[in-house]
Design an enzyme around this catalytic site. Structure first.
Site, mmCIF file in Angstrom:
data_model
loop_
_atom_site.group_PDB
_atom_site.id
_atom_site.type_symbol
_atom_site.label_atom_id
_atom_site.label_comp_id
_atom_site.label_asym_id
_atom_site.label_seq_id
_atom_site.Cartn_x
_atom_site.Cartn_y
_atom_site.Cartn_z
ATOM 1 N N SER A 15 -8.098 -3.456 -10.749
ATOM 2 C CA SER A 15 -7.877 -1.840 -10.211
ATOM 3 C C SER A 15 -9.122 -1.019 -10.119
ATOM 4 C CB SER A 15 -7.018 -1.422 -11.180
ATOM 5 O OG SER A 15 -7.338 -1.624 -12.763
ATOM 6 N N THR A 16 -10.451 -1.821 -10.016
ATOM 7 C CA THR A 16 -11.551 -0.809 -9.675
ATOM 8 C C THR A 16 -11.627 -0.541 -8.363
ATOM 9 O OG1 THR A 16 -12.831 -3.141 -9.245
ATOM 10 C CG2 THR A 16 -12.781 -2.189 -11.485
ATOM 11 N N GLY A 18 -9.638 -0.249 -3.921
ATOM 12 C CA GLY A 18 -8.662 -0.620 -3.250
ATOM 13 C C GLY A 18 -7.251 -0.432 -3.467
ATOM 14 N N ILE A 19 -6.053 -1.104 -3.205
ATOM 15 C CA ILE A 19 -4.922 -0.985 -3.757
ATOM 16 C C ILE A 19 -4.817 -0.720 -5.034
ATOM 17 C CG2 ILE A 19 -2.619 -2.085 -3.901
ATOM 18 C CD1 ILE A 19 -3.082 -3.384 -1.074
ATOM 19 N N GLY A 20 -5.511 -1.637 -6.081
ATOM 20 C CA GLY A 20 -5.360 -1.503 -7.456
ATOM 21 C C GLY A 20 -5.721 -0.117 -7.903
ATOM 22 N N SER A 141 2.125 -10.106 -0.666
ATOM 23 C CA SER A 141 1.744 -9.722 0.462
ATOM 24 C C SER A 141 2.776 -10.203 1.776
ATOM 25 C CB SER A 141 0.423 -10.851 0.818
ATOM 26 O OG SER A 141 0.051 -10.708 2.261
ATOM 27 N N TYR A 154 -3.662 -19.248 0.553
ATOM 28 C CA TYR A 154 -3.294 -17.901 0.272
ATOM 29 C C TYR A 154 -1.847 -17.749 0.351
ATOM 30 C CZ TYR A 154 -2.995 -12.734 0.403
ATOM 31 O OH TYR A 154 -2.530 -11.499 0.356
#
Length: 264
Positions: A15-16, A18-20, A141, A154
């Protein structure tokens, strides 16, 4: 809708940015105490400082840990307690042909994208069940349902997340704990912005225009015909974490802009 999470404590992995980070910010804005996680102390400290600047008065701590290994997950768990909301966002992706992806690639994707969520859920779900309330979200995703030919490794890991979330939802049935997956499609994250920087400079077009063209080239079934913002994806995740979403569990919720050509 007024989402209030003032008595809840949330862990958002990776969570540093982007989405996080957008999820961590959304949960903090709703009043939750948030644990920010990333691989390095530097990135975690920077994200905590940014979050406190953008959400003054928020309750935020940071824990650096590499979740691709069992010891890394254990070190994260040692630094937290009383988690009510677990958002499994940690994951990696990179195009690579199936015939060039050796066992080491498959092992790395399995442990990072799947086993990190397995280990954290196994550790944190029992206490949620005992308290009679909890939320677990897997950030999967659209590739889980629309397996990309150039990233089979992936796609398989993301499909596994859907199965894991559905199974866990059934395992804790009737407990007051919900488990869901959220499926983003093409998203204008920090990584995508960096990837497109050269094309923006070459063409003089806006980042949004360049990314929209990329989406339509590689995901022509997109109905919104652009990338989603990280905030748009985070909005769905924050809702699923709310008390208002108590009747939604075992679900795979798409924020893919209509990329997957399906009415379900």
């Amino acid at each position: 809708m007024n989402i209030q999470l003032k008595t809840k404590r949330a862990l958002v992995t990776a969570s540093t940015g982007g989405i996080g980070f957008a999820v961590a910010k959304g949960l903090a804005e709703a009043g939750a105490a948030v644990v920010v996680n990333g691989r390095s102390e530097g990135s975690v400290n920077a994200a905590v400082a940014r979050l406190l600047a953008e959400v003054p008065g928020a309750s935020v701590i940071g824990v650096a840990a590499d979740l691709s290994t069992a010891p890394g997950v254990a070190s994260l768990l040692a630094g937290i307690s009383d988690i009510d909301i677990l958002v499994n966002n940690a994951g990696i992706y990179e195009p690579l042909d199936f015939f060039e992806a050796g066992d080491d690639v498959w092992d790395n994707y399995w442990h990072t994208n799947v086993m990190s969520g397995v280990r954290l859920s196994r550790a944190l779900l029992p206490a949620m069940v005992d308290r009679g309330w909890g939320r677990v979200v897997f950030v999967a995703s659209e590739s889980a349902r629309n397996i990309p030919a150039d990233m089979i490794h992936y796609g398989v890991s993301k499909t596994a997340q859907l199965a894991l979330a559905r199974g866990l939802a059934k395992r804790v049935a009737g407990s007051g704990v919900t488990v869901n997956s959220v499926l983003p499609g093409p998203t204008l994250s920090d990584g995508v912005a960096d990837m497109m920087k050269g094309e923006v400079e070459r063409t003089g077009k806006s980042l949004e225009s360049v990314v929209a063209e990329f989406v339509m080239q590689h995901r022509p079934s997109s109905i919104i015909q652009r990338a989603a913002s990280v905030e748009e994806v985070a909005n769905m995740i924050v809702y699923v974490c709310s008390t208002q979403a108590s009747a939604t569990t075992g679900a795979s919720l798409r924020v893919d802009g209509g990329v997957v050509d399906d009415i379900v």
